[in-house]
Design a protein around this motif. Structure first.
Motif, PDB file in Angstrom:
ATOM      1  N   ASN A  54      62.970 -23.782 150.658  1.00 47.99           N
ATOM      2  CA  ASN A  54      61.769 -22.789 150.450  1.00 47.99           C
ATOM      3  C   ASN A  54      62.562 -21.326 150.002  1.00 47.99           C
ATOM      4  OD1 ASN A  54      62.791 -22.148 153.020  1.00 47.99           O
ATOM      5  ND2 ASN A  54      60.553 -21.370 153.683  1.00 47.99           N
ATOM      6  N   PHE A  84      60.310 -23.570 162.979  1.00 48.16           N
ATOM      7  CA  PHE A  84      61.679 -23.598 163.649  1.00 48.16           C
ATOM      8  C   PHE A  84      61.546 -23.958 164.870  1.00 48.16           C
ATOM      9  CE2 PHE A  84      62.239 -20.983 159.479  1.00 48.16           C
ATOM     10  CZ  PHE A  84      63.468 -21.750 159.053  1.00 48.16           C
ATOM     11  N   ASN A 106      49.860 -11.976 155.015  1.00 49.29           N
ATOM     12  CA  ASN A 106      50.993 -11.731 153.924  1.00 49.29           C
ATOM     13  C   ASN A 106      50.649 -12.147 152.335  1.00 49.29           C
ATOM     14  OD1 ASN A 106      52.952 -10.527 155.520  1.00 49.29           O
ATOM     15  ND2 ASN A 106      53.635 -12.430 156.497  1.00 49.29           N
ATOM     16  N   PHE A 107      49.914 -13.282 152.169  1.00 43.54           N
ATOM     17  CA  PHE A 107      49.795 -13.880 150.867  1.00 43.54           C
ATOM     18  C   PHE A 107      48.537 -13.175 150.414  1.00 43.54           C
ATOM     19  CE2 PHE A 107      52.891 -16.702 152.164  1.00 43.54           C
ATOM     20  CZ  PHE A 107      53.483 -17.096 151.154  1.00 43.54           C
TER      21      PHE A 107
ATOM     22  N   ALA B 180      62.629 -17.418 160.120  1.00 44.65           N
ATOM     23  CA  ALA B 180      61.038 -17.721 160.437  1.00 44.65           C
ATOM     24  C   ALA B 180      60.127 -16.875 159.864  1.00 44.65           C
ATOM     25  CB  ALA B 180      60.931 -17.692 162.035  1.00 44.65           C
ATOM     26  N   GLN B 181      60.282 -15.537 159.664  1.00 47.40           N
ATOM     27  CA  GLN B 181      59.298 -14.670 159.160  1.00 47.40           C
ATOM     28  C   GLN B 181      59.247 -14.648 157.847  1.00 47.40           C
ATOM     29  OE1 GLN B 181      58.101 -14.589 161.707  1.00 47.40           O
ATOM     30  NE2 GLN B 181      58.240 -12.642 163.206  1.00 47.40           N
ATOM     31  N   ALA B 182      60.260 -14.905 157.087  1.00 42.32           N
ATOM     32  CA  ALA B 182      60.560 -15.039 155.470  1.00 42.32           C
ATOM     33  C   ALA B 182      59.646 -16.264 155.389  1.00 42.32           C
ATOM     34  CB  ALA B 182      61.831 -14.999 155.107  1.00 42.32           C
ATOM     35  N   SER B 183      59.859 -17.375 156.122  1.00 45.97           N
ATOM     36  CA  SER B 183      59.015 -18.405 155.500  1.00 45.97           C
ATOM     37  C   SER B 183      57.330 -18.365 155.820  1.00 45.97           C
ATOM     38  CB  SER B 183      59.352 -19.805 156.641  1.00 45.97           C
ATOM     39  OG  SER B 183      60.762 -19.889 156.633  1.00 45.97           O
ATOM     40  N   ARG B 184      56.861 -17.383 156.470  1.00 47.07           N
ATOM     41  CA  ARG B 184      55.707 -16.931 156.671  1.00 47.07           C
ATOM     42  C   ARG B 184      55.142 -15.927 155.604  1.00 47.07           C
ATOM     43  NH1 ARG B 184      53.467 -16.378 162.400  1.00 47.07           N
ATOM     44  NH2 ARG B 184      55.294 -15.040 162.915  1.00 47.07           N
ATOM     45  N   GLY B 185      56.055 -16.020 154.500  1.00 50.21           N
ATOM     46  CA  GLY B 185      55.959 -14.845 153.241  1.00 50.21           C
ATOM     47  C   GLY B 185      55.992 -13.421 153.525  1.00 50.21           C
ATOM     48  N   MET B 186      56.898 -13.159 154.652  1.00 47.20           N
ATOM     49  CA  MET B 186      56.867 -11.614 154.679  1.00 47.20           C
ATOM     50  C   MET B 186      58.329 -11.427 153.954  1.00 47.20           C
ATOM     51  SD  MET B 186      57.738  -9.689 158.474  1.00 47.20           S
ATOM     52  CE  MET B 186      59.389  -9.708 158.347  1.00 47.20           C
ATOM     53  N   TYR B 187      58.152 -10.173 153.445  1.00 46.90           N
ATOM     54  CA  TYR B 187      59.067  -9.752 152.678  1.00 46.90           C
ATOM     55  C   TYR B 187      59.795  -8.356 153.090  1.00 46.90           C
ATOM     56  CZ  TYR B 187      58.809 -12.864 148.741  1.00 46.90           C
ATOM     57  OH  TYR B 187      58.945 -13.978 148.091  1.00 46.90           O
TER      58      TYR B 187
END
Ligand SMILES: Nc1ncnc2c1ncn2[C@@H]1O[C@H](COP(=O)(O)OP(=O)(O)O)[C@@H](O)[C@H]1O
Ligand SMILES: [Mg+2]
Lengths: 278, 257
Positions: A54, A84, A106-107, B180-187
């Motif tokens: 990803n 994780f 976030n989306f 972990a946070q980036a994987s949940r779409g956080m930028y």
């Protein structure tokens, strides 16, 4: 449409004296709907591999595509849910609800849409609604892991990728996670898990990828894996192999203690019958 | 396994055999020297001293890169701040930014100082057994009236030592949470009110939990925070005094320049 890695290599701290080749010339294809296990010793490169899926890491050479998209795109972060090992390292909200809603918000999904997704994800991990107002930090390790899992599921991913999801949980927590993953897979989501807990996961795995020192040393179905020499096996499978080698006519392709018991009893009655006939 | 920052590499070199107090004093002295030296020539000489000591000790070069890497962002920030906010002869002009020649010099000097400081600290920690460092700090602190503050020198020394040991774990934790946070779409960087809590809260919670566990583990192994009788009381040898003298002489010489 699958996740495809073509001739992928990855180095940490490239061009410095600390350069470590974590992955070397990896070719891999993961189809929708599969249950894949990524096995290998500590430091083999498993965690590095999944972070390429990803876009958390970018390959130094070769190419990664997810459903023909580049992994750095936001859409890929939605299609691949990632969980994780240390769930506690990602929890930061005051309620379980907010925690699960973090991804969908976030989306940019609407409040209503988000709520729907939270309820759906909650159900997928077998929590009831009373859970939603709990403080995530007051939960047990297994429960935290399920909240993290629900957080990933709330994006309705096509692929769910997990890094050692049951390591460090108590047996009850392990079983809950395993049951949940099986259910998720049955609903059509691909589940890709890094694990060294063969005892728990082996019965679920359809395909196995074994990594040794940054290279894929085996990739194929569980059946093919069992026919391969020198690969890590669940303890009970090793035992059945040993029994067979010592002349007890059991079927060694067995992964759980329950199956083993049944198989040994079957052979026992078979032998007794033979004896009686003589 | 990711190698820890500021770790000890056992060995038998000259530096390894020095008293920990000598090395602590040397690092402090060098720290003062580094920040007192204005000329690039002087900084170059100190750097040469570092290279000489490091190669003499035979430590793997990797540990020095590891010591500087976590602070790199901070150092770059300092460099840029100096570059752009020092008044002086303007080098070039980009929009409202006007880097000056003086700024460039200040920036280079200041970042070189921080890097040197980290390098010498790494040299000390790599050549000194951590328990010896604790011992050394404790002996240095012992004459201070710390009781007034409700701590004793041994507690304080242990605390300092643990903080150093925990640093690499902290960096690892930051990386994990970021992933972990980036994987949940956080930028990161888009909305700090959004992203900072998502990083900081799990971090603080993790640190508190680690600290509690560590405290329990220490207590169950008999730690009570009082001074214990050391296995071997430290003794300054001839070579310690000689080294310190040489260093003071070197510093005096350099500052005269
Ligand atoms: N952040 C990092 N910096 C430098 N090296 C790393 C980092 N993360 C992992 N490595 C190295 O890359 C290799 C593969 O690590 P990893 O993918 O974490 O293995 P696994 O998950 O199979 O235990 C190891 O040699 C490890 O030391
Ligand atoms: Mg790993």
């Amino acid at each position: 449409m699958p996740i495809i890695l073509e001739n992928v290599s990855f180095f940490y701290s490239k061009n410095t004296p600390l350069e470590t080749a974590a992955l070397k010339d990896v070719n891999l294809r993961i189809e929708k709907g599969e249950f894949v296990g990524i096995l290998g010793e500590k430091g083999a490169g498993k965690s590095t591999l999944i972070k390429l899926f990803n876009g958390l890491l970018r390959p130094d050479s070769g190419k990664v595509t997810v459903d023909e998209l580049a992994p750095s795109s936001k859409e890929v972060k939605r299609r691949i849910g990632m969980v994780f090992q240390q769930a506690a390292d990602q929890l930061f909200c005051r309620t379980v609800y907010e925690e699960i809603a973090f991804g969908p918000l976030n989306f940019g999904y609407s409040k209503k849409e988000t709520e729907e997704r939270v309820f759906e994800a909650l159900e997928a991990v077998s929590f009831d609604r009373s859970m939603l107002l709990r403080d995530p930090f007051s939960l047990s390790g297994g429960e935290m892991q399920r909240v993290a899992l629900a957080g990933a599921l709330a994006l309705r991913p096509e692929y769910l990728v997990l890094d050692e999801p049951i390591t460090g949980l108590d047996p009850g927590g392990k079983k809950e996670i395993l049951d949940t993953l099986k259910k998720i897979k049955d609903q059509g989501t691909a589940v890709i898990t890094v694990t060294h807990n063969l005892k728990g996961f082996f019965p679920l795995l359809e395909r196995i990828v074994l990594i040794r020192e940054g290279r894929i040393s085996f990739q194929g179905s569980r059946k093919e894996y069992l026919e391969t020499e020198n690969v890590p096996l669940p303890p009970v499978t090793s035992m059945m192999r040993e029994l067979k080698a010592r002349g007890v006519p059991v079927n060694p392709a067995i992964f759980t203690v329950e199956e083993a018991l049944e198989e040994i009893l079957r052979v026992k009655s078979l032998l007794e019958k033979e004896k009686a006939e003589k | 396994m990711q190698e820890p920052v500021f770790s000890y590499v056992p060995g038998t070199s000259f530096l390894h055999t020095l008293d920990p107090r000598t090395k602590l004093a040397a690092v402090m002295l060098l720290g003062i020297l580094v920040f007192r030296t204005e000329s690039f020539f002087g900084i170059g000489v100190i750097f040469a001293l570092f290279i000489a000591l490091a190669s003499f000790t035979g430590l793997p070069t990797g540990i020095f890169f590891r010591a500087v890497r976590p602070m790199l962002l901070f150092i770059i920030f300092i460099f840029l701040a100096q570059l752009f906010f020092t008044e002086g002869k303007v080098l070039a002009s980009f929009w409202i930014l006007q880097p000056s020649i003086e700024g460039l010099q200040n920036g280079l000097r200041l970042s070189a100082r921080f890097i040197l400081l980290l390098l010498f600290a790494a040299l000390m920690t790599a050549s000194t057994d951590p328990s010896a460092i604790t011992c050394g700090i404790e002996r240095i602190l012992r004459p201070l009236p710390l009781r007034w503050l409700g701590v004793n020198s041994y507690e304080l020394a242990t605390m300092m030592n643990i903080s150093i040991a925990f640093l690499p774990l902290l960096f690892e934790r930051v990386e994990r949470t970021k992933a972990a946070q980036a994987s949940r779409g956080m930028y990161f960087g888009r909305n700090p009110f959004h992203s900072v809590p998502a990083l900081v809260i799990p971090l603080i919670r993790g640190i508190v939990r680690d600290a509690e566990e560590l405290a329990l583990a220490m207590e169950s192994r008999g730690y009570q925070g009082t001074r214990r009788t050391s296995m071997h009381e430290l003794l300054m040898q001839k070579r310690d005094w000689a080294s310190l003298f040489a260093l003071v002489f070197f510093a005096a010489l350099l500052l005269r320049f």
